[in-house]
Every structure is written in structure tokens, then in C-alpha cells.
Design an enzyme around this catalytic site. Structure first.
Site, PDB file in Angstrom:
ATOM      1  N   ARG A   1       0.859  -1.191   0.000  1.00  0.00           N
ATOM      2  CA  ARG A   1       0.000   0.000   0.000  1.00  0.00           C
ATOM      3  C   ARG A   1       0.894   1.239   0.000  1.00  0.00           C
ATOM      4  NH1 ARG A   1      -2.795   0.895   5.354  1.00  0.00           N
ATOM      5  NH2 ARG A   1      -1.326   2.626   5.467  1.00  0.00           N
TER       6      ARG A   1
ATOM      7  N   HIS B   1      -3.897   4.546   4.524  1.00  0.00           N
ATOM      8  CA  HIS B   1      -5.071   3.658   4.534  1.00  0.00           C
ATOM      9  C   HIS B   1      -6.240   4.334   3.809  1.00  0.00           C
ATOM     10  CE1 HIS B   1      -8.473   1.314   5.865  1.00  0.00           C
ATOM     11  NE2 HIS B   1      -8.949   2.351   6.524  1.00  0.00           N
TER      12      HIS B   1
ATOM     13  N   TYR C   1       3.391   5.542  11.408  1.00  0.00           N
ATOM     14  CA  TYR C   1       3.727   4.154  11.751  1.00  0.00           C
ATOM     15  C   TYR C   1       4.582   3.447  10.700  1.00  0.00           C
ATOM     16  CZ  TYR C   1      -0.479   3.657   8.853  1.00  0.00           C
ATOM     17  OH  TYR C   1      -1.403   3.752   7.847  1.00  0.00           O
TER      18      TYR C   1
END
Lengths: 369, 350
Positions: free
Chosen positions: A265, A269, A278
Site C-alpha cells: 500500500r 489507509h 507508523y
């Protein structure tokens, strides 16, 4: 006497499929379906998906669209899966599915409508039997199993050719009970359903190793008695081959399958997320090295099938397509507020007339004020 | 058709309705745990697999989320799934699919897809079952927009309402009061005639008091009405049958006569259906009331194991106490609030 002890000695023989390596070089001869036309079409469609994602994120950033989940870096999975499905198959998508939706004939306007807060986007005009995008994690896998049952029933009762259902998900979804229950029943009832898992390494902020102690996602299918395959999810040819093969098996009555498509990815998100909290910049930069469009682009150029001039033409064409869709989307007439009642039931129950009237009157008074 | 004359139980009426619809609509499929060869733990599907085949009457693996979820997928493709949860206490893993998908598929696709599903579940207490087998949590489901919640209270209503539920174009939670599965028999002609959903049934006419109840509680409610009758009080007994959407009009019509109302349910009181019914009554018919609406319900406790079960359940005595509270209530005579009232009301004050 030897006492049996708890042990973990299972090993899984999960095959891994790749045709184009990270540099876009053939690792094995391409399958027959991967003609120059097919490859350039995939190249185009992946870029269209990226264009839609890019514009949607920008629209969100400027306050014109709600939260949006991009598919950046994972375009090969959606395009290959959508491309492999036949018109009569039924697609049960999760929410990160720009490319596959486009392949199914869902319009850019409909995609923007969904994320722009308008349910009419889920009323797919060109994919009438496909399920709407599904936001509760992994639930769509059970729906796909039910769909597959219905397709099998129709095949048995009416002699129609057997069609298949495909459910897509991320790897995080394979932590849910719905996933296991879906695979379990699909195996028991030998249903024509294919699970395509986009293993993009992240479920919001939790990395792949935080989801499961299994070595692969694919091996989770083994316990349900379902065949599984890992593919390079950034290799559009490999994903297409795997999904086509699984679909053909399903349509032949040979039952379900699971495909773990390994990708990354490259985006957050959703637009509501900030992955820099993160995820290291280094990991991201590394992942950009094997993204799917660049890879296919290299291959096509090596084969003499692509050039800067062709790319410039395509850029113009895609920009025009996007602008036209944006124009149509922005020109949509808003739904009347009473639409929230109109499709609640087939027929509005009498007990709701009063609320319906109240809403309509509030709206009319508001409009007059 | 000679069987028509044979009186049947509520659970047999369920079987009869399922068989009728399986026979008449090839889109109907029935599935759940142990519903095939075993005929269901309560025998509600007895003989159906033998008669209609294992392709349409199916045993599933033991997974309630799955049972709820596959029904959604089936229904979107034109099937009419009738899914059985073995007990209502085990329906909750499926709640996500009922609430997040079945109840809103039509709305979220703007009518493109729909979920004509019947989720069946035996519910309620009073059969000395183990833990988790006796709860009445219909209010949780009645709160869900897009869903119907239907509870039969007799063999005839079980047959007619289940047929209506299967034929309805939207999802229905069909709660079967297992305490009265075999409590009474009545002739139920197998004529395929559905009863209307969203309509309350007046089970007993009376002009002194309105008793509203559903499911197994109808039994005690009718018994209480008979005792009241012996005392010269005629209670009207109304079974809403469809709890969501609720037919409040039939209840209000009754209150035009009786002006007093008691709502009876086995479920816990707090935010139960009694609260909704009492609220709607005061919204629509405050001026009709001669007494506050009484609620006779289960307690706001965890449903006890069966040793204490009978003490939890609203029985005839508790219903009678509620009825007497409603009947004996009288407003204090209006107090004069100012001299103008006093003057207007007549005689000069000393």
C-alpha cells in the site's frame, strides 16, 4: 514410551507465481492471453485507476469529497481481477477497489458519488448483480459464498452455465471469523467462489506480521480444504493468470480457491490516515521500486510496444476522461432528502409516513426560509 | 387436502408454511444447523429435506455469522433464503450481517439489490433450557431500520405470517415463541393464504382495558383477561404480531373504548417494546388515557437459569396486578389553580 507432545510441524507448499519481475523482465514465457493489446489495455487501465485515485485524494484534500481509500500501488490486482471476471460472474468487492470497479463497468461518477456521500453511487448501472462495495471487514466474503450458492442453484435448476463469485479483501480481513467461516462453507459445499486477498502489508497501521503468525495468507485456505496460490500482486499478468485459472476451475464445478496477491500500500489507509505515523519512509521508498505500472511500462517499452509519444497521447486521453467524469459528477442533481426513506423498504410502512412528512416539510420550510 | 381438518401445533404450522412455500416457489431455500435429516432441534423442518431434497433444505456447518451472511449473498441474486438460528441466544454473531447488510442492502444500492430473507429463531423462556436459550431480545432487532420483526402467537398466525414473511420483499426476523410451540392445536388449512404483516390482531374484544402482548405471553394475557371477565371487567387483547413496523393504530382504536392500557412482554423492561408502545400511546392519544400505561415485563436482570425462571416470567398474577393498577388509577380531582378558575366553575367561594 514416547509421549506425543504439542508441536507445529505443518509445512505448506504454497506455489508462487510471477511472470514479470520487479524490473519488468519476463521470468517465464507469458501466457497466451497476454497479447500486446491485452497488455497495453492493462497498462492503460492501471493508469486510469491511478488517475482516479489521485484526483479523488485531491478532491478530498480540497474539501469536495469525503474520506477516500486509494489503491495506489495495488492497481494490478484490481485491474487483473476485474478483467478476469466475465459479465455474468458476480463481484463482491471490499472498499479499496477503484481498478476492479472500473473494469466491471462502474463509472468514475459512481465511484465519486459513493465517497462523496451519495448512495446512488452504489446503484451500479453497468454491473447490476454485483454487490456494493463493502466496508465492514470480511463480511463480503460470506456474501460471496451466498452468491456462489445462488449461481450454482441457478445452474442446477435452469441449466444456465455455471458462473462464479469473487470476493476481494485485504490481508487484515483474513484475521476475521467471517473469512474462516466463508472459506469453510465454500469448501464444504464446493461452491464456485474465488477469494482474492490483496496482501498490501498494512491493515491501517498494523503490519502483516501483526495480523497472523502464519507464514503466508494463502495457507489459511489449506485448513479449509481449498487450493491456494500466492502471486506477485504487482505483476498484472500473474494476477490475471491466477484469477482466470481459479475462475475457470470454479466454473467447471471444481470449487473455491484463494489467491494471495502480494503488493504494497503506497498510499495512506484512507485520506483520514497518516501512514508516516507508523511506517518508515525507507520502507515506502523501497516499495515504490516494484510498483506495478512502472514494471509493465518497462516491459512494454522493451518489447517496442510503448513510447513517450504514446504515453503523451494516453495522458491526454485519461485527463479528458477524468475531466468529463468530474463534470458529470458535479452536475448531478442532488437527491431529495426523502430518498433516505424511499429505499428503506420496498414499500414505505404506514408507521413511517409521519416521519417522512416531517422530513419533507422541514426541507420545504428550510428551502423557503 | 383432507389434512386441513387436523389440528396442528405452532411448530407444525411453521413446518407446513415452509413446505408450502418450498413447493410453490423454487427460489426458496431453507438452511441452518441440524435442520436436514434431524428436522431441527424443535422439529420445525421435520421431513422437509426428504421431501424437497438436500439442495434446497440444507444443513450448514456450525457458524452463525456464516448463516446470517450467506443469506445476504443468496438474496441479492434472487433466492428467498429462510435461515434458521437454532436459538435466539445464538443469533448475535450474525447481527453484523442482519444489521449492516440485510437491513440496508436495498437502501444502500438505491433499490438495485434487496434482501428478501427470513431469519427464523425460536425465542423466549419457560422451557427449562440451559443458559443462553431463553432470552427475549426482540427490542434489539426492532431498533434496526429496514428490518421487520414478526412474532406469531398461534398455529394459524405462525402459518399465515411465516408465508407473508417469506413472500415479503424485505428481510424479516421471525421469532418463534418456543414455549408455545406445542401448547395448543388448531386446524390450519394448508391453503397458502398469508396473513398481513404490519397489522395487529385483536384476539379478544373488550371495552374496559386494553392488554397488548405477543408471542408466548399471549397465553397468560388471555388467561388474565378471562379472570378479569369473571370480575365483570372486559379486557381487549391485542397482539401486534409485527413488532417493527408497529401497528399503533389498532392499539389507539382500542384505547378509544378502554382508555386504559397494559403492555406485557417477557423481555427486560428498560428500552423494551413496552417503552416504545407506551410512548407512542402518549404521543398520539394522551387525552384518551384515564391512567398511565402499565408495563408488565421481565425484570431488568440477566435471564435466570431455570430454577428461578418462573419468577422472572410475567405470569397471570403479574398481569392482573398491572391490570388492576391501570383500572384503579384515577386522577386526583383537579385542584383550583387560581381564583379565575374558581369563579368560572360556578358558586361564589365563602
Amino acid at each position: 514410551m514416547h509421549k506425543p507432545r504439542l508441536q507445529l510441524q505443518a509445512s505448506f507448499d504454497i506455489a508462487y507465481l510471477q511472470y514479470l519481475d520487479k524490473q519488468g523482465r519476463e521470468t517465464q514465457p507469458l501466457p497466451e492471453f497476454a497479447t500486446p493489446d491485452w497488455l497495453t489495455l492493462c497498462h492503460r487501465q492501471m493508469q486510469l485507476a491511478r488517475q482516479v485515485d489521485d484526483r479523488a485524494v485531491k478532491l478530498q484534500r480540497t474539501g469536495r469529497l469525503g474520506t477516500y481509500p486509494s489503491t495506489l500501488g495495488q492497481e494490478a490486482i484490481g485491474i487483473a481481477t476485474g478483467n478476469a471476471l466475465a459479465a455474468d460472474d458476480v463481484y463482491c468487492p471490499y472498499y479499496r477497489e477503484t481498478g476492479a470497479l472500473l473494469e466491471r463497468g462502474v463509472t468514475i461518477e459512481e465511484i465519486l458519488a459513493i465517497w462523496g456521500g451519495d448512495e446512488r453511487g452504489q446503484n451500479f448501472q453497468h454491473a447490476p448483480n454485483d454487490l456494493p462495495i463493502c466496508i465492514p471487514i470480511a463480511t463480503q466474503m460470506l456474501h460471496a459464498v451466498g452468491v456462489a450458492f445462488a449461481l450454482k442453484q441457478r445452474h442446477k435448476q435452469e441449466g444456465a452455465p455455471l458462473q462464479a463469485a469473487v470476493a476481494s479483501s485485504g490481508e487484515g480481513a483474513t484475521s476475521k471469523g467471517d473469512f474462516y467461516e466463508a472459506m469453510n462453507l465454500a469448501g464444504v459445499w464446493k461452491l464456485p467462489v474465488v477469494f482474492v486477498v490483496n496482501n498490501n502489508q498494512w491493515a491501517i497501521s498494523v503490519p502483516r506480521h501483526g495480523q497472523t503468525a502464519t507464514q503466508t495468507i494463502a495457507q489459511k485456505a489449506v485448513a479449509a480444504g481449498i487450493p491456494a496460490l500466492q502471486v506477485d500482486g504487482n505483476d498484472v499478468v500473474a494476477v490475471a493468470w491466477a484469477v482466470q485459472d481459479a475462475l475457470q476451475r470454479a466454473r467447471n464445478g471444481e470449487g473455491p480457491a484463494l489467491i494471495e496477491a502480494i503488493s504494497y500500500r503506497l498510499c495512506d489507509h484512507t485520506t483520514a490516515d497518516d501512514a508516516s505515523r507508523y511506517r518508515s519512509a525507507e520502507a515506502l521508498e523501497q516499495a515504490w521500486q516494484w510498483e506495478p505500472i512502472k514494471r509493465l511500462d518497462h516491459y512494454l517499452r522493451e518489447q517496442g510496444l510503448w513510447s513517450d509519444a504514446k504515453q503523451q497521447d494516453l495522458d491526454r486521453e485519461l485527463a479528458a476522461t477524468m475531466e468529463a467524469a468530474l463534470g458529470n459528477w458535479q452536475a448531478r442533481t442532488p437527491e431529495p432528502v426523502t430518498a433516505m426513506f424511499d429505499h428503506l423498504y420496498a414499500q414505505l410502512p404506514e408507521g413511517l409516513y409521519e416521519q417522512y412528512d416531517q422530513l419533507r416539510d422541514e426541507q420545504q420550510q428550510g428551502a423557503g426560509a | 387436502m383432507g389434512e386441513q381438518e387436523n389440528p396442528i401445533t405452532l411448530v407444525e404450522a411453521v413446518t407446513q408454511a415452509l413446505a408450502f412455500e418450498l413447493n410453490n416457489n423454487s427460489e426458496v431455500v431453507v438452511f441452518g444447523q441440524d435442520i436436514g435429516a434431524n428436522g431441527g432441534v424443535f422439529r420445525a423442518t421435520e421431513g422437509l429435506q426428504e421431501r424437497f431434497g438436500a439442495a434446497r433444505v440444507l444443513d450448514t456447518p456450525l457458524a452463525e455469522t456464516m448463516i446470517a451472511g450467506i443469506a445476504v449473498g443468496m438474496a441479492t441474486q434472487g433466492l428467498r433464503p429462510v435461515a434458521e438460528f437454532q436459538f435466539m441466544g445464538f443469533i448475535y454473531p450474525g447481527l453484523d450481517h442482519i444489521l449492516s447488510h440485510a437491513a440496508r442492502m436495498r437502501n444502500r444500492t438505491r433499490g438495485r439489490l434487496s434482501c428478501p430473507i427470513v431469519y427464523r429463531a425460536p425465542y423466549g423462556g419457560g422451557i427449562h433450557a440451559p443458559e443462553h436459550h431463553s432470552e427475549s431480545t426482540e427490542a434489539i432487532f426492532a431498533h434496526i431500520p429496514g428490518l421487520r420483526v414478526v412474532v406469531p402467537s398461534s398455529p394459524a398466525r405462525a402459518y399465515g405470517l411465516l408465508l407473508a414473511a417469506i413472500r415479503d420483499p424485505d428481510p424479516v426476523l421471525f421469532l418463534e415463541p418456543k414455549r408455545i410451540y406445542r401448547a395448543a392445536k388448531q386446524p390450519v388449512p394448508d391453503d397458502g393464504a398469508a396473513l398481513p404483516l404490519d397489522r395487529a390482531f385483536v384476539l379478544r374484544e373488550g371495552s374496559d382495558l386494553t392488554l397488548v402482548a405477543w408471542g408466548a405471553s399471549i397465553k397468560e394475557t388471555l388467561a388474565a383477561a378471562e379472570q378479569l371477565s369473571a370480575d365483570g371487567i372486559e379486557a381487549e387483547v391485542i397482539d401486534p404480531a409485527t413488532l417493527k413496523p408497529l401497528d399503533i393504530h389498532t392499539i389507539i382504536d382500542s384505547l378509544e373504548k378502554t382508555r386504559r392500557c397494559v403492555v406485557v412482554h417477557e423481555a427486560a423492561r428498560f428500552a423494551g417494546l413496552g417503552a416504545e408502545i407506551a410512548t407512542q400511546i402518549q404521543e398520539y392519544a394522551f387525552d384518551l388515557l384515564d391512567a398511565p400505561v402499565q408495563r408488565v415485563t421481565g425484570y431488568d436482570t440477566v435471564m435466570p437459569y431455570y430454577q428461578l425462571e418462573a419468577a422472572y416470567m410475567p405470569g397471570v398474577a403479574r398481569i392482573l396486578a398491572g391490570a388492576r393498577a391501570a383500572l384503579s388509577y384515577s386522577r386526583s380531582p383537579p385542584r383550583p389553580t387560581n381564583s379565575a378558575n374558581v369563579v368560572r366553575n360556578g358558586e361564589a367561594q365563602p
